[in-house]
Design an enzyme around this catalytic site. Structure first.
Site, PDB file in Angstrom:
ATOM      1  N   THR A 371      42.319  42.749  34.519  1.00  0.00           N
ATOM      2  CA  THR A 371      40.957  42.739  34.048  1.00  0.00           C
ATOM      3  C   THR A 371      40.235  43.437  35.177  1.00  0.00           C
ATOM      4  O   THR A 371      40.855  43.750  36.191  1.00  0.00           O
ATOM      5  CB  THR A 371      40.501  41.257  33.862  1.00  0.00           C
ATOM      6  OG1 THR A 371      41.153  40.719  32.709  1.00  0.00           O
ATOM      7  CG2 THR A 371      39.009  41.086  33.695  1.00  0.00           C
ATOM      8  N   THR A 389      37.774  43.869  30.217  1.00  0.00           N
ATOM      9  CA  THR A 389      39.238  43.753  30.143  1.00  0.00           C
ATOM     10  C   THR A 389      39.845  44.395  28.905  1.00  0.00           C
ATOM     11  O   THR A 389      39.187  44.546  27.869  1.00  0.00           O
ATOM     12  CB  THR A 389      39.630  42.248  30.175  1.00  0.00           C
ATOM     13  OG1 THR A 389      41.031  42.128  30.305  1.00  0.00           O
ATOM     14  CG2 THR A 389      39.169  41.515  28.925  1.00  0.00           C
ATOM     15  N   ASP A 413      44.793  36.088  23.773  1.00  0.00           N
ATOM     16  CA  ASP A 413      43.929  35.069  24.381  1.00  0.00           C
ATOM     17  C   ASP A 413      43.559  33.958  23.395  1.00  0.00           C
ATOM     18  O   ASP A 413      42.973  32.945  23.786  1.00  0.00           O
ATOM     19  CB  ASP A 413      42.651  35.703  24.965  1.00  0.00           C
ATOM     20  CG  ASP A 413      42.840  36.089  26.425  1.00  0.00           C
ATOM     21  OD1 ASP A 413      43.862  35.701  27.016  1.00  0.00           O
ATOM     22  OD2 ASP A 413      41.970  36.780  26.982  1.00  0.00           O
ATOM     23  N   SER A 442      38.049  33.206  26.705  1.00  0.00           N
ATOM     24  CA  SER A 442      38.267  34.019  27.909  1.00  0.00           C
ATOM     25  C   SER A 442      38.102  33.173  29.159  1.00  0.00           C
ATOM     26  O   SER A 442      37.473  32.118  29.131  1.00  0.00           O
ATOM     27  CB  SER A 442      37.245  35.154  27.919  1.00  0.00           C
ATOM     28  OG  SER A 442      37.281  35.835  29.159  1.00  0.00           O
ATOM     29  N   GLY A 464      42.982  36.708  35.044  1.00  0.00           N
ATOM     30  CA  GLY A 464      43.359  35.759  33.989  1.00  0.00           C
ATOM     31  C   GLY A 464      42.835  34.374  34.324  1.00  0.00           C
ATOM     32  O   GLY A 464      41.673  34.196  34.693  1.00  0.00           O
TER      33      GLY A 464
HETATM   34  N1  GLY Z   1      41.877  38.532  28.972  1.00  0.00           N
HETATM   35  C1  GLY Z   1      41.532  37.748  30.091  1.00  0.00           C
HETATM   36  C2  GLY Z   1      40.365  36.871  29.830  1.00  0.00           C
HETATM   37  O1  GLY Z   1      39.549  37.188  28.993  1.00  0.00           O
HETATM   38  O2  GLY Z   1      40.244  35.850  30.450  1.00  0.00           O
END
Ligand code: GLY
Length: 560
Positions: A371, A389, A413, A442, A464
């Site tokens: 990200t 991201t 996610d 997220s 993440g």
């Molecule tokens: N794809 C990582 C997040 O949105 O946390």
């Protein structure tokens, strides 16, 4: 405007106006931009120098990262921005991707109800409806002060003339060659038989043409025009499910920020569909609610305290959090001081609470993640923390034929199946189940802090599930441990996420004695090379700005 001709000048100007030392970031009098890539930082700096505001600079940086940092920078993904204007107003922009209309709760399960490997992470079926271009357009409509075409021009120029690869970028591209082959039915520009090397240049011709259309036709091109056609054709050739209707229906959303107090500071962060704001506020309030006394940085008592707070916050995350437009997320209850104190009633200063005694669950997988985050403050004091991201590195690895950009794999996610971990090892429940047009939960935590009503810090990171805990520790490092912004960013980080029930830590995050003391409390460990890659700005007591770029990456702070 050709920012790269100005790059050397800007760099010299930066060096003249800024001083850097290992324990302190770039210091500047008026304005600062910190991003994951030198070209993107130069472009943001250039826009600020031209008199653009922080939001103009953010738009230019977002598009620049889509070219210079394609593993996470994007136009085929989404993100969140937390905004605080110079007059003290704050808001957030949600340009998170959403599930296509044809999505369903069981779409990644086989006939026995088991998740099908890689279906939610690799290839066309993993892609959700991108939000970035709509988000940047809406940001510009509300706050932009420089014409849209001028903000796209630097990224267009970069794509057309090529990006020189850093060592880290070359390595990352090489790591994903096989996945690029497997996800694409056409030759893509990031494929190279004999591998990439630092110093190689990639020219993104198709992406340059896409950026030119977006520059001239605005948001319409991406969601209804030629670029939309390319996306739909890419989907139709490969059993993807995104349609023109999905693209046309996409909307970014302005949302009320989540705010809370920590000591003398007001914390302004992202509400659902991010879990970031709720978890961060739970963690900060947990310190006070549990009446935990100050412990030395990364001492056994400190790491134990962080882990116990974090395992409880992540258990709540898995149980209660999702897109609040689809599920009644109990935000007020989760942030109620009484609830937070109650949740910590079994907190024991001497021993670890087994995660299975907090909530049941089974997890076993944690993969690396990407990200990207940038922080910007302009000369008037407008600020933006923006995290964006594609989910995994290069998202689904699908590059849109004819349009030249990567599409996300953000569908992963969602909770593909309750209790089954996603690529970050995060488990989820009903609140985050897949539904058509829903946004997936997220961890992105773009955050702004105020002190006594004035701007104090702009912060965020990729990583993440470790995003939340890295932002948490960075704030504590400054507020409780008296670190400079740069020291706070550099400091070794640790992480607990309830499940798997172990402390994730960077190498040398603590001594052997500390490890032994934590083991005696019942903790177990796993080492990861990096946790977080924080790009942050601190307002110093004299009003100057300290920009801290994380040395874990190619990140650069530039100010004047
Ligand atoms: N794809 C990582 C997040 O949105 O946390």
């Amino acid at each position: 405007m050709q920012p790269f001709k100005l790059f050397a000048v800007l760099l010299i100007a930066s060096l003249l106006f800024a001083c850097k030392s290992p324990t302190q970031g770039v210091i500047a009098d008026q304005a600062m931009v910190v991003t994951a890539h030198p070209d993107a930082s130069a472009i943001g700096h250039d826009i600020l120098r031209m008199g653009g505001n922080a939001y103009d600079a953010a738009i230019a940086v977002q598009f620049a990262l889509a070219v210079a940092y394609p593993r996470a920078g994007n136009i085929g993904g989404g993100g969140f921005a937390v905004i605080r204007t110079a007059d003290g107003q704050s808001t957030t922009l949600d340009f998170r991707e959403k599930a296509p209309l044809a999505a369903s709760e069981t779409m990644y399960l086989d006939e026995l109800g088991k998740p099908i490997e890689k279906l939610s992470t690799l290839g066309h079926y993993a892609v959700s409806v991108p939000g970035t271009v709509r988000g940047m357009w809406d940001l510009h409509q509300k706050y932009g002060s420089i014409p849209w075409p001028a903000l796209i021009e630097p990224a267009y120029y970069l794509a057309k003339n090529g990006v020189v690869l850093t060592e880290a970028e070359a390595k990352k591209l090489n790591d994903f060659q096989e996945a690029f082959y497997s996800a694409n039915d056409h030759a893509i520009v990031t494929l190279k038989d004999n591998g990439w090397q630092a110093g190689d240049t990639i020219v993104y011709q198709e992406l340059a043409a896409t950026l030119k259309r977006i520059q001239e036709q605005g948001v319409t091109d991406f969601y209804e025009g030629q670029t939309a056609q390319y996306i739909v054709e890419e989907m139709q050739r490969n059993e993807g499910i995104i349609t023109l209707e999905d693209l046309k229906k996409y909307e970014a959303k302005w949302r009320e920020p989540l705010t809370g107090k920590y000591k003398d500071y007001t914390v302004i962060s992202m509400p659902p569909p991010s879990s970031g704001g709720i978890c961060l506020l739970q963690l900060l309030q947990g310190i006070e609610a549990a009446g935990i006394v100050q412990a030395e940085h990364n001492s056994p008592a400190y790491i134990h305290m962080l882990s116990e707070l974090e395992r409880r916050a992540f258990a709540d995350r898995a149980t209660y959090l999702g897109d609040a437009d689809f599920y009644p997320v109990p935000i007020d209850s989760l942030l109620d001081p009484e609830y937070i104190a109650e949740n910590l009633a079994d907190f024991d200063l001497e021993s670890a609470t087994p995660s299975n005694s907090i909530k049941a669950g089974e997890v076993n997988v944690v993969e690396s993640i990407e990200t990207t985050h940038f922080s910007i403050v302009d000369a008037k004091g407008n600020a933006i923390a923006l995290t964006t991201t594609l989910n995994g590195n290069y998202g689904s690895k699908v590059m849109v034929k004819g349009a030249g950009f990567f599409l996300n794999n953000e569908m992963d996610d969602f909770s593909v199946k309750p209790g089954v971990p996603n690529m970050f090892g995060l488990v989820g429940a009903e609140a985050n189940k897949i539904e058509a047009e829903k946004r997936m939960l997220s961890s992105m935590t773009p955050t702004i802090l105020e002190k006594e009503g004035e701007l104090f810090m702009v912060v965020g990171t990729p990583g993440g599930s470790t995003i939340i805990t890295s932002v948490f520790q960075t704030i504590l490092n400054v507020v409780d441990h008296g670190m400079t912004m740069q020291e706070a960013v550099n400091a070794k980080k640790v992480h607990h996420q309830w499940l798997p029930d172990r402390i994730l830590h960077e190498p040398n995050a603590f001594s052997k004695q500390t490890k032994a003391a934590l083991e005696a409390m019942g903790h177990t460990f796993e080492e990861r090379t990096y946790i977080g890659k924080v790009d942050a700005i601190l307002v110093l007591p004299d009003g100057r700005l300290e920009g801290a770029a994380d040395p874990r990456g190619d990140d650069v702070a530039m100010g004047f």
